[in-house]
Enzyme design. Structure first.
Site, mmCIF file in Angstrom:
data_model
loop_
_atom_site.group_PDB
_atom_site.id
_atom_site.type_symbol
_atom_site.label_atom_id
_atom_site.label_comp_id
_atom_site.label_asym_id
_atom_site.label_seq_id
_atom_site.Cartn_x
_atom_site.Cartn_y
_atom_site.Cartn_z
ATOM 1 N N ASP A 20 -9.586 -8.611 -18.402
ATOM 2 C CA ASP A 20 -9.744 -9.835 -19.183
ATOM 3 C C ASP A 20 -8.339 -10.388 -19.706
ATOM 4 O OD1 ASP A 20 -10.374 -12.061 -20.743
ATOM 5 O OD2 ASP A 20 -11.347 -10.908 -22.308
ATOM 6 N N HIS A 49 0.917 -1.032 -0.317
ATOM 7 C CA HIS A 49 -0.070 -0.089 0.081
ATOM 8 C C HIS A 49 0.738 1.338 0.037
ATOM 9 C CE1 HIS A 49 -3.373 2.499 0.399
ATOM 10 N NE2 HIS A 49 -4.095 1.755 1.218
#
Length: 458
Positions: free
Chosen positions: A383, A158
């Protein structure tokens, strides 16, 4: 609880950039340097089988990772904090990559929809590899299931990326896996744009801990994680209920974040049985990419969010005020982003806190820290050749684990949530408090808002 799958793991390898990359040491922004977010955020992405391809998902991911690291080469380096500051040594050391398989089918785990945390954690991994240069900011795993589906477990620091940055990286990897020659959005570093100036004057902790509410359930050693599913219809009813309370107020509207934020904040306070005269705070991560003048580059993938002003109420007021009033207070708190000096002043304050090593630890249940992942586009746009993913499951963070609340898009295999506007609410609480939280959320989702007195006491 579903039976945990047996995972067969190969040896971890280091995937390096496919081409030569710069050798340099990079500094990070003030936001990146916040010690409270120096942790590895792990998320598991779920893909169904694609009967039209014989591709090996582990091989596809490995090749795509190698290609995308040419653009995101700092993620192939090492992260280290020295003298209070984080640095990335860009040495093309590589990203730890784990290939695994299991004999079970994804359907037996409900595509991780509502699955227990212990099972989901089997599909991600951490690679403790501290060296003189630091540790890996990114790790990746692919687990193949007997049905032909697979999961991708990504652990990303993070300190290097926020949610939008992580989504940008992930989408770029998918684009290269699908045959594109380069990412649509080119990454930029530019961390110097979000560096504050520290004050030389001593700074007091921003929160008086003695004024915060307490919970009889905290501290605790046993916590529970739960996803609550709210349909668009339920959220719409809640919204209409709050608007009816404000029927004499003109031009008032609420977002899903505002009304659900209010409801979850109150429900969490009730579940924890917070002391009525103590303060409870509502904090919300708000993006600043387009607030700055000029806006941050579209390819910026560092942390670019600040918390709304710490909205505080006593637990008694939170419980007794009309929920519409709480939602209005949340709406008002978001306006801080329109203040011209909010971002620079907040950066200066955070830089001072970091440099003076002021301890800020409010993880006692008195606050809720809300982050919204519904706008990242990951369930719609990514995808790798197996069509879009059907689910993503964030794993519990080591910090903020009681305070943090996440709004997530619905799993795509849950037919009841396919209607537009559904939300998953991810909450972590002491195990002893979770039953009351479930009661609050089930009251909203199952009985419907028409049966709820939104001003009622517990």
């Amino acid at each position: 609880m579903a039976t945990q799958p047996v995972i067969h793991k190969k040896d971890v390898i280091l995937v390096k950039p496919a081409e030569h990359t710069p050798s340099e040491v990079l500094s990070l922004s003030t936001m990146d340097n916040d010690p409270n977010i120096e942790l590895l955020c792990q998320t598991v992405y779920v893909y169904k089988t694609n009967n039209n391809t014989n591709l090996d998902p582990a091989l596809v991911m490995k090749e795509a990772l190698s290609k995308v690291l040419v653009y995101y080469y700092p993620l192939a380096g090492k992260l280290k904090r020295e003298d209070g500051k984080l640095r990335i040594t860009c040495n093309a050391d590589g990203v730890p990559f784990l290939e695994a398989c299991t004999d079970c089918e994804l359907s037996s785990l409900q595509y991780l929809d509502g699955i227990d945390t212990e099972t989901a954690q089997l599909l991600a991994f951490d690679w403790p590899s501290e060296s003189e240069c630091g540790y890996h900011p990114l790790v990746l795993s692919v687990t193949k299931f007997s049905c032909g589906g697979f999961t991708i477990g990504m652990g990303l620091s993070h300190s290097v990326c926020d949610g939008f940055g992580a989504a940008q990286f992930y989408k770029a990897m998918a684009e290269l896996a699908s045959g594109k020659s380069e990412p649509t959005v080119k990454p930029v570093w530019e961390r110097e744009r979000l560096v504050g100036t520290a004050s030389k004057d001593p700074i007091l902790p921003p929160i008086d801990m003695s004024t915060l509410a307490n919970s009889p359930f905290l501290p605790c050693n046993v916590v529970a994680h739960e996803s609550f599913y709210l349909t668009g219809e339920t959220i719409g009813k809640l919204k209409m209920s709050l608007l009816r309370e404000l029927e004499k107020t003109e031009n008032v509207n609420f977002t899903t974040l505002e009304i659900l934020g209010a409801y979850v904040w109150r429900s969490k306070s009730r579940a924890l049985q917070l002391s009525p005269d103590g303060k409870t705070m509502f904090c919300m991560a708000m993006g600043i990419r387009n607030v700055l003048n000029p806006p941050l580059n579209a390819g910026y993938y560092g942390n670019a969010f600040l918390s709304s002003s710490h909205l505080a109420l006593t637990a008694r007021d939170l419980n007794e005020l009309p929920l519409s009033k709480v939602a209005q207070l949340i709406k008002e708190s978001k306006k801080v982003l329109t203040w011209t000096d909010f971002v620079p002043k907040t950066l200066d304050k955070l830089e001072t806190i970091i440099q003076q090593n002021v301890k800020v630890d409010i993880s006692n249940g008195a606050s809720i820290v809300l982050t919204d992942w519904r706008q990242l586009g990951l369930l719609e746009e990514v995808d790798f050749g197996w069509k879009e993913m059907v689910n993503m499951v964030p794993l519990p963070w080591k910090n903020f684990f009681i305070d943090l609340c996440m709004f997530l898009p619905p799993c795509k295999v849950d037919s009841s949530m396919k209607a537009k506007g559904g939300v998953r609410v991810l909450v972590t609480l002491p195990k002893a408090a979770m039953a009351k939280m479930k009661e609050e959320m089930e009251c909203l989702n199952q009985l419907g808002v028409d049966h709820i007195d939104v001003q009622s006491k517990p």
